[in-house]
Design an enzyme around this catalytic site. Structure first.
Site, PDB file in Angstrom:
ATOM      1  N   LYS A 191       0.872  -1.181   0.000  1.00  0.00           N
ATOM      2  CA  LYS A 191       0.000   0.000   0.000  1.00  0.00           C
ATOM      3  C   LYS A 191       0.903   1.224   0.000  1.00  0.00           C
ATOM      4  O   LYS A 191       1.420   1.612   1.041  1.00  0.00           O
ATOM      5  CB  LYS A 191      -0.890  -0.042   1.250  1.00  0.00           C
ATOM      6  CG  LYS A 191      -2.251   0.616   1.093  1.00  0.00           C
ATOM      7  CD  LYS A 191      -2.217   2.095   0.825  1.00  0.00           C
ATOM      8  CE  LYS A 191      -1.940   2.928   2.062  1.00  0.00           C
ATOM      9  NZ  LYS A 191      -1.671   4.348   1.735  1.00  0.00           N
ATOM     10  N   GLU A 266       8.763   0.837  11.500  1.00  0.00           N
ATOM     11  CA  GLU A 266       9.824   1.845  11.382  1.00  0.00           C
ATOM     12  C   GLU A 266       9.139   3.190  11.529  1.00  0.00           C
ATOM     13  O   GLU A 266       8.484   3.648  10.594  1.00  0.00           O
ATOM     14  CB  GLU A 266      10.478   1.788   9.998  1.00  0.00           C
ATOM     15  CG  GLU A 266      11.278   0.568   9.713  1.00  0.00           C
ATOM     16  CD  GLU A 266      12.605   0.552  10.435  1.00  0.00           C
ATOM     17  OE1 GLU A 266      12.978   1.579  11.049  1.00  0.00           O
ATOM     18  OE2 GLU A 266      13.258  -0.495  10.401  1.00  0.00           O
ATOM     19  N   CYS A 300      12.984  10.071   8.614  1.00  0.00           N
ATOM     20  CA  CYS A 300      12.651   9.621   9.967  1.00  0.00           C
ATOM     21  C   CYS A 300      13.800   9.820  10.946  1.00  0.00           C
ATOM     22  O   CYS A 300      13.579  10.133  12.103  1.00  0.00           O
ATOM     23  CB  CYS A 300      12.211   8.165   9.928  1.00  0.00           C
ATOM     24  SG  CYS A 300      13.283   7.125   8.936  1.00  0.00           S
ATOM     25  N   GLU A 401       8.206  15.493  16.518  1.00  0.00           N
ATOM     26  CA  GLU A 401       8.728  15.306  15.165  1.00  0.00           C
ATOM     27  C   GLU A 401       8.090  16.352  14.244  1.00  0.00           C
ATOM     28  O   GLU A 401       6.873  16.405  14.109  1.00  0.00           O
ATOM     29  CB  GLU A 401       8.395  13.895  14.668  1.00  0.00           C
ATOM     30  CG  GLU A 401       8.934  13.649  13.271  1.00  0.00           C
ATOM     31  CD  GLU A 401       8.828  12.193  12.834  1.00  0.00           C
ATOM     32  OE1 GLU A 401       7.723  11.630  12.893  1.00  0.00           O
ATOM     33  OE2 GLU A 401       9.862  11.638  12.429  1.00  0.00           O
TER      34      GLU A 401
HETATM   35  P1  NAI Z   1       1.260   8.254   8.177  1.00  0.00           P
HETATM   36  O1  NAI Z   1       1.960   7.403   9.165  1.00  0.00           O
HETATM   37  O2  NAI Z   1      -0.159   8.586   8.453  1.00  0.00           O
HETATM   38  O3  NAI Z   1       1.336   7.564   6.727  1.00  0.00           O
HETATM   39  C1  NAI Z   1       2.261   6.561   6.363  1.00  0.00           C
HETATM   40  C2  NAI Z   1       1.549   5.443   5.628  1.00  0.00           C
HETATM   41  O4  NAI Z   1       0.551   4.876   6.487  1.00  0.00           O
HETATM   42  C3  NAI Z   1       0.787   5.906   4.382  1.00  0.00           C
HETATM   43  O5  NAI Z   1       0.853   4.888   3.408  1.00  0.00           O
HETATM   44  C4  NAI Z   1      -0.624   6.058   4.888  1.00  0.00           C
HETATM   45  O6  NAI Z   1      -1.594   5.931   3.867  1.00  0.00           O
HETATM   46  C5  NAI Z   1      -0.719   4.897   5.850  1.00  0.00           C
HETATM   47  N1  NAI Z   1      -1.746   5.046   6.876  1.00  0.00           N
HETATM   48  C6  NAI Z   1      -2.245   6.183   7.431  1.00  0.00           C
HETATM   49  N2  NAI Z   1      -3.189   5.898   8.347  1.00  0.00           N
HETATM   50  C7  NAI Z   1      -3.293   4.557   8.396  1.00  0.00           C
HETATM   51  C8  NAI Z   1      -4.085   3.655   9.158  1.00  0.00           C
HETATM   52  N3  NAI Z   1      -4.965   4.078  10.048  1.00  0.00           N
HETATM   53  N4  NAI Z   1      -3.910   2.330   8.956  1.00  0.00           N
HETATM   54  C9  NAI Z   1      -3.010   1.876   8.076  1.00  0.00           C
HETATM   55  N5  NAI Z   1      -2.236   2.679   7.316  1.00  0.00           N
HETATM   56  C10 NAI Z   1      -2.378   4.006   7.468  1.00  0.00           C
HETATM   57  O7  NAI Z   1       2.097   9.579   7.985  1.00  0.00           O
HETATM   58  P2  NAI Z   1       1.660  10.919   7.204  1.00  0.00           P
HETATM   59  O8  NAI Z   1       0.233  11.231   7.498  1.00  0.00           O
HETATM   60  O9  NAI Z   1       2.062  10.753   5.790  1.00  0.00           O
HETATM   61  O10 NAI Z   1       2.603  11.996   7.890  1.00  0.00           O
HETATM   62  C11 NAI Z   1       2.306  12.536   9.162  1.00  0.00           C
HETATM   63  C12 NAI Z   1       3.565  12.619   9.987  1.00  0.00           C
HETATM   64  O11 NAI Z   1       4.087  11.324  10.222  1.00  0.00           O
HETATM   65  C13 NAI Z   1       4.729  13.348   9.330  1.00  0.00           C
HETATM   66  O12 NAI Z   1       4.632  14.717   9.492  1.00  0.00           O
HETATM   67  C14 NAI Z   1       5.903  12.754  10.043  1.00  0.00           C
HETATM   68  O13 NAI Z   1       6.098  13.389  11.278  1.00  0.00           O
HETATM   69  C15 NAI Z   1       5.488  11.325  10.274  1.00  0.00           C
HETATM   70  N6  NAI Z   1       6.032  10.413   9.245  1.00  0.00           N
HETATM   71  C16 NAI Z   1       7.125   9.674   9.541  1.00  0.00           C
HETATM   72  C17 NAI Z   1       7.683   8.859   8.577  1.00  0.00           C
HETATM   73  C18 NAI Z   1       8.876   8.050   8.873  1.00  0.00           C
HETATM   74  O14 NAI Z   1       9.578   7.649   7.955  1.00  0.00           O
HETATM   75  N7  NAI Z   1       9.141   7.734  10.093  1.00  0.00           N
HETATM   76  C19 NAI Z   1       7.159   8.785   7.219  1.00  0.00           C
HETATM   77  C20 NAI Z   1       5.962   9.568   7.028  1.00  0.00           C
HETATM   78  C21 NAI Z   1       5.460  10.353   8.013  1.00  0.00           C
END
Ligand code: NAI
Ligand code: MG
Length: 498
Positions: A191, A266, A300, A401
């Site tokens: 996904k 992660e 991250c 973050e």
């Molecule tokens: P997110 O964690 O919501 O999204 C990452 C992935 O998870 C995407 O594919 C999204 O569609 C999916 N996702 C979202 N909600 C979900 C759920 N309830 N169940 C299963 N999958 C789900 O992160 P987002 O909204 O893109 O970014 C928000 C904040 O998260 C950023 O500002 C940052 O601080 C953090 N982040 C950290 C990352 C890392 O590499 N550690 C990567 C992306 C975001």
């Protein structure tokens, strides 16, 4: 192969404004609902593609296809055959690398110099997992039972994997999830993030071309709350491998409870980057700056909390600010660009929210501090490298973050006190230490509670070296020998021979 600079947007072979379907059971199909969403270039707002929007029904179709493939001919593939498949895929990714990296740049904004720069790592990963495919083995274990009874272990693929990835490095993230799947004989439903689904989809085409059997790799783009949540909760998924925010990570764990599927996470960070007065300042300045500004801070393990020894604090922080101001911000397709846009309007709002918050909290922005709106930059989500000085440990900008190009600079005096402060975070992903004193380096390498410690460098990564988190940065390791183990079950076999 034309370079990115010479590919006008409309002529990128993939991001040409057309409609992209999802990959289920070896075929490209529409969403069951017929819904679509858009992908736009965050530097310009231009439409790159419309994409089939998967939801729970499509996830179910994909999981069914993945289960069927897991039990079908794929289960008879020899390690050598899986290895050949990974090597073929690596060759195809290599041939198409310029196209794939330009696609990452278009879809999520990172400078082409950066997306191109992942070449060795991305190809190295695929070939590392190819090597792993023929290295999987159980053990014979001597037991102490009376009589003659022989015991050994088998390593078996865990089954159907749900892989949920973020948008901050779509090509690398896809490979990090799919490499161990193909190495071990699992199958996967991937996904991609809604913000950047194009490279994973294009990668899926290459995987089919390489001969990945139908149903082994399924790709269902869609939103997290629908497609992602359905995948995490699906009763026939054996493991979820997730990369993203800790909040979503928590919901993944809750969703996994239904069938107690395995989970690896992660997640994010608030990594300390520590500069001692005895460091080689010439290399520490760009090193500490790029530890947080690279990819516009959307990494991250970004080194966002810069602890600087008091007696060099002012000078060092000024130099980092000066360095940040000198970085070229712009459209990622321009080879000269060093800092691209943030990925989305939502991310822009989030980051600019922290820029205001930092000022309210009493920190001083000595570089950047506000969105860039001059000329063509107004069309995209551009935030310049920002350095906050006078930051205290208890400010929210020092604790949360931000995921933007925002550095919080904090002075320190005493080493013991520093260790406690550096560790006073709910996260534990990356960390940096800049010093010429080898004993300080070793001491901190041991004392910092984080999955990676970089000394006199930052963000070094290699397919053979494990990467992952402590504390709320998650669990499980990607890269390294342990990674494939996370996709394997261990079975004990007992044979009475007497
Ligand atoms: P997110 O964690 O919501 O999204 C990452 C992935 O998870 C995407 O594919 C999204 O569609 C999916 N996702 C979202 N909600 C979900 C759920 N309830 N169940 C299963 N999958 C789900 O992160 P987002 O909204 O893109 O970014 C928000 C904040 O998260 C950023 O500002 C940052 O601080 C953090 N982040 C950290 C990352 C890392 O590499 N550690 C990567 C992306 C975001
Ligand atoms: Mg989200």
């Amino acid at each position: 192969m034309p370079t990115a600079k010479t590919i006008p947007l409309a002529r990128h072979p993939y991001a040409d404004g057309s409609f992209k379907q999802m990959l289920i059971g070896g075929g490209w199909v529409d969403a069951a609902s017929g819904r679509r969403f858009e992908s736009r270039n965050p530097a310009t707002g231009e439409l790159l593609a419309t994409i089939a929007e998967g939801d729970a029904e499509d996830i179910n179709r994909a999981v069914t296809a993945a289960r069927k493939a897991f039990e079908g001919p794929w289960s008879k593939f020899k390690p050598y055959e899986r290895q050949q498949l990974l090597l073929k895929l690596a060759d195809l990714v290599e041939q198409h690398f310029d196209e794939l990296s330009a696609l990452d740049t278009l879809d999520m904004g990172a400078p082409i110099s950066r997306t191109r720069g992942t070449r060795l790592r991305v190809l190295g990963m695929l070939r590392y997992y190819a090597g792993q495919a023929t290295s999987i083995h159980g053990e014979t274990i001597e037991n102490s039972l009376p009589g003659e009874i022989f015991s050994y272990t088998l390593k078996e693929p865990v089954g159907v994997v749900g892989a949920i990835i973020p948008w901050n490095g779509p090509l690398g993230a896809s490979i990090w999830k799919i490499g161990p799947v193909l190495a071990t004989g699992c199958t996967v439903v991937l996904k991609p993030a809604e913000e950047a689904p194009l490279t994973p989809l294009r990668f899926g085409e290459l995987a089919l071309e390489a001969g990945v059997p139908a149903g082994v790799l399924n790709i269902v783009p869609g939103y997290g709350e629908t497609a992602g949540a359905a995948l995490a909760a699906h009763p026939d998924v054996d493991k979820v491998a997730f990369t993203g925010s800790h909040i979503t990570g928590q919901s993944i764990i809750r969703a996994s409870a239904g069938n107690l599927k395995r989970v690896s996470l992660e997640l994010g960070g608030k990594s300390p980057d520590i500069v001692f007065a005895d460091a080689d300042i010439e290399s520490a300045v760009p090193g500490a700056a790029m530890a947080v500004f690279a990819n516009s801070g959307q990494i991250c393990s970004a080194g966002t909390r810069l602890f600087v020894e008091q007696r060099v604090y002012d000078e060092f922080v000024d130099r980092v600010a000066h360095f940040g101001k000198g970085l070229r911000v712009g459209n990622g397709l321009d080879p000269e660009t060093q800092i691209g846009p943030l990925v989305s309007e939502q991310q822009l709002e989030r980051v600019t929210g922290y820029l205001s918050l930092g000022q309210q909290e009493g920190a001083r922005a000595i570089a950047g501090g506000a969105r860039l709106m001059e000329g063509p930059l107004a069309q995209g989500y551009f935030v310049p490298p920002t350095v906050f000085a006078d930051v205290r440990d208890d400010m929210r900008i020092a604790k949360e973050e931000i995921f933007g190009p925002v550095l919080s600079a904090i002075p320190f005096k005493d080493l013991d006190d520093l260790v406690q402060r550096a560790n006073a975070t709910m996260f534990g992903l990356g960390s940096g230490v800049w010093t010429r004193d080898v004993s300080k380096a070793h001491r901190l390498a041991k004392a910092i509670r984080a999955g990676s410690v970089w000394v006199n460098c930052y963000q070094a990564m290699d397919p053979a070296v494990p990467f992952g988190g402590y504390k709320m940065s998650g669990y499980g390791r990607e890269s390294g020998l342990q990674h494939v183990e996370e996709y394997l079950n261990v079975k004990a076999v007992w044979i009475k021979t007497g």
